[in-house]
Motif scaffolding. Structure first.
Motif, PDB file in Angstrom:
ATOM      1  N   PHE A 112       0.842  -1.190   0.000  1.00  0.00           N
ATOM      2  CA  PHE A 112       0.000   0.000   0.000  1.00  0.00           C
ATOM      3  C   PHE A 112       0.880   1.245   0.000  1.00  0.00           C
ATOM      4  O   PHE A 112       1.548   1.552   0.995  1.00  0.00           O
ATOM      5  CB  PHE A 112      -0.926   0.002   1.216  1.00  0.00           C
ATOM      6  CG  PHE A 112      -2.053  -0.979   1.100  1.00  0.00           C
ATOM      7  CD1 PHE A 112      -3.309  -0.576   0.676  1.00  0.00           C
ATOM      8  CD2 PHE A 112      -1.850  -2.314   1.401  1.00  0.00           C
ATOM      9  CE1 PHE A 112      -4.349  -1.488   0.553  1.00  0.00           C
ATOM     10  CE2 PHE A 112      -2.879  -3.235   1.289  1.00  0.00           C
ATOM     11  CZ  PHE A 112      -4.137  -2.816   0.850  1.00  0.00           C
TER      12      PHE A 112
ATOM     13  N   ARG B 192      -0.588   4.121   2.566  1.00  0.00           N
ATOM     14  CA  ARG B 192      -1.001   3.746   3.916  1.00  0.00           C
ATOM     15  C   ARG B 192       0.222   3.510   4.806  1.00  0.00           C
ATOM     16  O   ARG B 192       1.253   3.020   4.340  1.00  0.00           O
ATOM     17  CB  ARG B 192      -1.848   2.463   3.895  1.00  0.00           C
ATOM     18  CG  ARG B 192      -3.225   2.617   3.284  1.00  0.00           C
ATOM     19  CD  ARG B 192      -4.143   3.501   4.122  1.00  0.00           C
ATOM     20  NE  ARG B 192      -4.222   3.065   5.508  1.00  0.00           N
ATOM     21  CZ  ARG B 192      -5.060   2.123   5.956  1.00  0.00           C
ATOM     22  NH1 ARG B 192      -5.871   1.526   5.105  1.00  0.00           N
ATOM     23  NH2 ARG B 192      -5.074   1.796   7.229  1.00  0.00           N
TER      24      ARG B 192
ATOM     25  N   LEU C 155      -1.312  -2.928   8.276  1.00  0.00           N
ATOM     26  CA  LEU C 155      -1.658  -1.529   8.058  1.00  0.00           C
ATOM     27  C   LEU C 155      -2.053  -0.855   9.365  1.00  0.00           C
ATOM     28  O   LEU C 155      -2.725  -1.452  10.204  1.00  0.00           O
ATOM     29  CB  LEU C 155      -2.808  -1.425   7.059  1.00  0.00           C
ATOM     30  CG  LEU C 155      -2.570  -2.018   5.670  1.00  0.00           C
ATOM     31  CD1 LEU C 155      -3.809  -1.825   4.807  1.00  0.00           C
ATOM     32  CD2 LEU C 155      -1.354  -1.406   5.007  1.00  0.00           C
TER      33      LEU C 155
ATOM     34  N   ARG D 104      -7.068   3.203  10.344  1.00  0.00           N
ATOM     35  CA  ARG D 104      -7.356   4.553   9.858  1.00  0.00           C
ATOM     36  C   ARG D 104      -7.619   5.540  10.988  1.00  0.00           C
ATOM     37  O   ARG D 104      -7.485   6.752  10.792  1.00  0.00           O
ATOM     38  CB  ARG D 104      -8.563   4.516   8.911  1.00  0.00           C
ATOM     39  CG  ARG D 104      -8.239   3.918   7.540  1.00  0.00           C
ATOM     40  CD  ARG D 104      -9.462   3.826   6.661  1.00  0.00           C
ATOM     41  NE  ARG D 104      -9.134   3.358   5.320  1.00  0.00           N
ATOM     42  CZ  ARG D 104      -8.858   4.132   4.282  1.00  0.00           C
ATOM     43  NH1 ARG D 104      -8.879   5.442   4.443  1.00  0.00           N
ATOM     44  NH2 ARG D 104      -8.558   3.621   3.111  1.00  0.00           N
TER      45      ARG D 104
ATOM     46  N   ALA E  84      -1.792   6.779   9.602  1.00  0.00           N
ATOM     47  CA  ALA E  84      -2.478   5.757   8.798  1.00  0.00           C
ATOM     48  C   ALA E  84      -2.508   6.106   7.326  1.00  0.00           C
ATOM     49  O   ALA E  84      -2.423   5.222   6.475  1.00  0.00           O
ATOM     50  CB  ALA E  84      -3.893   5.551   9.318  1.00  0.00           C
ATOM     51  N   LEU E  85      -2.654   7.406   7.032  1.00  0.00           N
ATOM     52  CA  LEU E  85      -2.805   7.839   5.641  1.00  0.00           C
ATOM     53  C   LEU E  85      -1.688   8.778   5.247  1.00  0.00           C
ATOM     54  O   LEU E  85      -1.295   9.660   6.010  1.00  0.00           O
ATOM     55  CB  LEU E  85      -4.153   8.543   5.450  1.00  0.00           C
ATOM     56  CG  LEU E  85      -5.406   7.723   5.790  1.00  0.00           C
ATOM     57  CD1 LEU E  85      -6.644   8.599   5.689  1.00  0.00           C
ATOM     58  CD2 LEU E  85      -5.522   6.530   4.860  1.00  0.00           C
TER      59      LEU E  85
ATOM     60  N   HIS F 287      -5.307   4.172  -3.159  1.00  0.00           N
ATOM     61  CA  HIS F 287      -6.746   4.288  -2.923  1.00  0.00           C
ATOM     62  C   HIS F 287      -7.342   5.418  -3.758  1.00  0.00           C
ATOM     63  O   HIS F 287      -6.922   6.577  -3.638  1.00  0.00           O
ATOM     64  CB  HIS F 287      -7.023   4.524  -1.443  1.00  0.00           C
ATOM     65  CG  HIS F 287      -6.788   3.312  -0.605  1.00  0.00           C
ATOM     66  ND1 HIS F 287      -5.560   2.996  -0.079  1.00  0.00           N
ATOM     67  CD2 HIS F 287      -7.626   2.309  -0.241  1.00  0.00           C
ATOM     68  CE1 HIS F 287      -5.642   1.863   0.597  1.00  0.00           C
ATOM     69  NE2 HIS F 287      -6.880   1.421   0.511  1.00  0.00           N
TER      70      HIS F 287
ATOM     71  N   SER G   7      -8.811   8.505  -1.752  1.00  0.00           N
ATOM     72  CA  SER G   7      -7.959   9.324  -0.893  1.00  0.00           C
ATOM     73  C   SER G   7      -7.854  10.740  -1.454  1.00  0.00           C
ATOM     74  O   SER G   7      -7.854  10.929  -2.673  1.00  0.00           O
ATOM     75  CB  SER G   7      -6.557   8.732  -0.783  1.00  0.00           C
ATOM     76  OG  SER G   7      -6.579   7.480  -0.147  1.00  0.00           O
TER      77      SER G   7
END
Length: 251
Positions: A165, A168, A176, A179, A184-185, A223, A226
């Motif tokens: 990812f 992430r 992961l 969130r 997380a992002l 993603h 996002s």
């Protein structure tokens, strides 16, 4: 060297638009298309499959829990037989829309809470694999390296494809970051592109605690929902091309 770029698409519903699918289809090589349980209405899904076909992008079924209100991000403690049946239902629905577009579902990837559950939940992992084996044992299964899902897929004779990812955060255990937690992002296109290049060169990613984690991947996920997803995907693709790394669907 070559790698696959995948993204979660087809997640708009009715009047609510989520992400820029058309732009993402110009950048990725595989599309994880929602199947109507966590997101996506019939018109959205048919259009997404058709546009993926036009762009030469491989379509995979992104199956999830029956949870539109929660966007499939809430764990459901399902009976394994019912989960298998739900996955079969989603596979068949999306494959039908693909057939109308002149293509077919080429792989399966779980979404959201189901994706996270089958990292460790062996019962649900086997339920998902049972659905794939019953529907088409030639379909690869895309998932987290070291997960119960990929182990179950290999045990069943299916092709298990590990992914990374790009956008992430990772924990020191290689899972992961939830969130709801800090880190997380990721949102910086340059940082995301650099992580992908390092992964492919060294097989390492830096976890949120600074630990260097070994990750093996045949596909890189971005993603589509996002913030700045298109910019990050464009940066990743440009960085790979500049490094002489080819882009090719795994399925």
């Amino acid at each position: 060297m070559h790698v696959d770029l995948n993204a979660d698409l087809g997640e708009s519903f009715g009047r609510w638009t989520l992400g820029d699918d058309d732009a993402m289809l110009g950048l990725v090589t595989s599309a994880n298309v929602a199947c109507g349980f966590h997101a996506g209405d019939a018109t959205t899904l048919r259009r997404t499959c058709a546009r993926a076909a036009e762009a030469g992008v491989v379509v995979g079924a992104q199956v999830g829990y029956r949870d539109l209100a929660g966007f499939g991000r809430r764990f459901l403690d399902m009976d394994p037989v019912e989960l298998t049946d739900d996955v079969l239902y989603q596979l068949g629905a999306l494959d039908g829309l693909c057939r109308v577009a002149g293509v077919a579902v080429r792989y399966l990837k779980p979404h959201g809470a189901l994706y996270n559950a089958v990292v460790h939940h062996e019962g649900q992992a086997r339920a998902v694999v049972d659905a794939v084996r019953a529907y088409d044992s030639g379909l690869p299964v895309l998932g987290l390296p070291g997960s119960a899902l990929l182990a179950a897929a290999e045990a069943a004779g299916l092709r298990a494809v590990p992914e990374f990812f790009a956008d992430r955060g990772y924990s020191a255990s290689g899972t992961l970051v939830p969130r709801s937690e800090p880190g997380a992002l990721l949102h910086d296109p340059a940082e995301v592109a650099g992580r992908v290049r390092r992964l492919l060169a060294d097989g390492l990613v830096r976890a949120v605690d600074g630990t260097e984690v070994a990750v093996r991947a045949e596909s890189v996920c971005l993603h589509g929902d996002s913030p700045g997803a298109v910019g990050m995907a464009a940066a990743v693709r440009a960085g790979l091309e500049a490094a002489g790394i080819g882009l090719r669907a795994f399925a």
